[in-house]
Enzyme design. Structure first.
Site, PDB file in Angstrom:
ATOM      1  CB  SER A   1      48.207  40.157  36.286  1.00 21.01           C
ATOM      2  OG  SER A   1      48.064  41.544  36.294  1.00 21.01           O
TER       3      SER A   1
ATOM      4  CE  LYS B   1      46.309  38.676  31.041  1.00 15.35           C
ATOM      5  NZ  LYS B   1      47.195  39.047  32.161  1.00 15.35           N
TER       6      LYS B   1
ATOM      7  CB  SER C   1      45.642  42.214  34.010  1.00 15.08           C
ATOM      8  OG  SER C   1      46.664  41.268  33.769  1.00 15.08           O
TER       9      SER C   1
END
Lengths: 95, 483
Positions: free
Chosen positions: B174, B75, B150
């Site tokens: 997330s 990420k 997210s």
């Protein structure tokens, strides 16, 4: 509405956050919506409850007061917007 | 190759069925074939090929670990030395991280091959991946839908088999919410289990990194590498790390599952409710006992979170000031103009909204009414979890109230977007670990089952998830076009 456009401008100034004039009313509406959501908390009696800042209720860990980092000035300044002679440059503060 | 699990790939690498270089190349090709998902912000092709060659050498020498040679993607919230680390923001569009996050360092050391950096909501603030400066990520199950957020790029990339596994971070859901919406397995560990060093901070008392993978077994392998004490993270917890894989095969007869009645009220779509009930039934067949519980303060999790998280974010994001790194506005007239315009031009709308909210909640005269009040509510929510988990081994429920919603559907209505995080947010406030595992489909879109456990019981969660994946095949489904 909990917040007026002027209050939003004041908060934006406190945060040193540029907000376009045409967006101010939208933020006032959104933040008011959030604050409205938060009024629900008022229904819960929290007298005598200890505020929780950390899930483990841990105290901050201490370490020996010795140097552990090496000098990374060049590496860190290589990604800075503007540097000179090892210093970060900003617009003149003192006339 | 791209449908195999980590354990299967590790076997193939050792038997000589394929090399890490071939494996890595095949994933790089897949990434090139599917740009439409917009999962990756940066693909690190050359370094990946180099890392794959090094992994092959290590495999040949016989000193490889389980993850050696296995492709992974990070990420874009994790700092990667020498590689652009954007956090999904224009603010960091030019930021080449000068060091590695602890998690990145650990995967590098294990010999995993980083394919690139994954798209995400800006500064991890969002539930749809639409707040990214780099554009929305699409859900591989339905390109008109969001992948969640997210960690939307991570979930979509794992679901579409554009990486074997990925890292994510979870501040209010997330990892779990995108895992649920994309039909993969995601785990948010206990707060303090995985180092936050080098993980760009959003809300420091809630943020936690974790694995996103195809199965509980793969997640266990990843967590084994990620978990553990780190003196560079002042809130890292110094406890031994169990052997997660070894615990996977434990039997779960007699397991006590709590179902909070607050999770099954009017807000839950009926298709979702029936899928969750079927999954719970599967556990009943495996010998679990189902107990109805109540967690009366859960309903206040969203208001408490939207005070605490923005308050912490407004403090954390004050470091982005246009002076030392990141975006700087053109021709600032004075220092205030430099700060104000750099931040105003560098941050997107949702980030600004949360900075404003947090600044307000922390400002003089409102601090007690909002911030201290929210922290007290947080204590009561966390006590709800402690009480429940003293009666049952795990809590189960949905991850999301509906399946993936449409791109553009909620982005202009932030409050509605926030309310969709009802099932995940309270877990971060309490700090307990939780997983999302694939439990079925509603109108062709994945549905996740949430399993919530006690502090540091990741081994138990992975075991319970793995046992379900032995008798179901939801986690093996692949979206059309990505087979």
């Amino acid at each position: 509405m909990f917040l007026t456009a002027d209050e939003v401008k004041k908060i934006a100034h406190l945060a040193r956050l540029g907000v376009n004039d045409q967006d101010i009313d939208g933020y006032a509406k959104d933040l008011s919506g959030m604050l409205n959501l938060m009024t629900q908390m008022g229904d819960l009696n929290t007298d005598g409850i200890n505020p929780m800042a950390h899930p483990m209720d841990q105290a901050q860990r201490l370490r020996a007061d010795v140097v552990t980092e090496c000098d990374n000035r060049e590496k860190f300044q290589a990604i800075a917007p503007q540097v000179e002679a090892g210093l970060y440059l900003v617009p003149k503060v003192i006339e | 190759m791209h449908t195999k699990t980590i354990a299967e790939l590790a076997k193939g690498l050792r038997s000589g069925e394929f090399s890490s270089l071939e494996l890595t190349q095949s994933f790089l090709n897949r990434i090139k074939q599917h740009p439409q998902l917009n999962c990756y912000i940066t693909v690190t092709e050359e370094p990946a090929l180099q890392a794959a060659k090094a992994a092959d050498a290590r495999l040949a020498q016989g000193n490889a670990e389980l993850l050696t040679g296995i492709p992974i993607a990070q990420k874009d919230i994790f700092c990667t030395e020498g590689v652009k680390t954007t956090c999904g923001s224009k603010m960091l569009d030019n930021f080449i991280a000068p060091y590695n996050a602890a998690t990145v360092e650990k995967f590098n050391k294990a010999g995993a091959v980083m394919l690139g950096k994954l798209n995400m909501d800006e500064f991890a603030m969002g539930s749809s991946n639409e707040t990214s400066y780099y554009g929305a990520v699409k859900n591989p199950w339905d390109m008109t839908k969001v992948p969640g957020g997210s960690s939307g790029g991570s979930a979509a990339a794992v679901a579409a088999r554009l990486t074997v596994c990925a890292t994510g971070t979870d501040t209010g859901g997330s990892i779990r919410q995108p895992a649920a919406l994309c039909g993969i397995t995601g785990l948010k560990p206990t707060y303090g289990r995985v180092s936050r060093y080098g993980m760009i901070a959003y809300a420091s008392s809630l943020d936690q990194g974790g694995p996103m993978a195809r199965s509980a077994e793969d997640a266990a392998i990843m967590l084994q590498t990620m978990a553990g004490f780190d003196e560079k993270d002042s809130t890292s917890v110094d406890l031994p790390v169990p052997d997660y894989r070894q615990e996977l095969n434990n039997r779960i007869e007699g397991l006590k599952i709590g179902l909070p009645k607050e999770f099954f009220s009017e807000g839950l779509n009926s298709d979702m409710a029936s899928i969750i009930e079927t999954a719970v039934d599967e556990y009943r067949k495996l010998g679990a006992q189902i107990i109805e519980i109540s967690m009366p303060n859960l309903k206040l999790a969203i208001p408490a979170y939207y005070v605490i998280a923005p308050a912490e974010c407004s403090a954390n994001l004050s470091r982005f000031d246009g002076v030392r790194f990141g975006y700087r506005c053109e021709n600032p007239v004075d220092l205030t103009d430099l700060y104000t315009r750099s931040r105003g031009e560098g941050f997107g709308k949702e980030v600004k909204r949360r900075i404003l909210m947090g600044t307000y909640a922390l400002s003089a005269g409102y601090y007690d009414a909002y911030y201290i009040k929210a922290q007290k509510v947080r204590r009561l929510i966390s006590e709800d979890f402690k009480n429940a988990l003293s009666r049952v081994d795990v809590i189960m429920g949905p991850v999301t109230p509906t399946t993936a919603f449409g791109i553009g559907e909620k982005i202009d209505n932030p409050i509605e977007m926030y309310l969709s995080d009802f099932y995940t947010i309270a877990i971060n406030l309490a700090g307990v670990p939780a997983m999302s595992i694939p439990a079925g489909f509603a109108q062709g879109k994945p549905v996740g089952l949430q399993i919530i456990g006690n502090y540091f019981a990741e081994d138990r969660l992975l075991n319970i998830a793995h046992q379900y994946q032995q008798v179901t095949d939801w986690h093996l489904q692949i979206p059309k076009g990505f087979e």
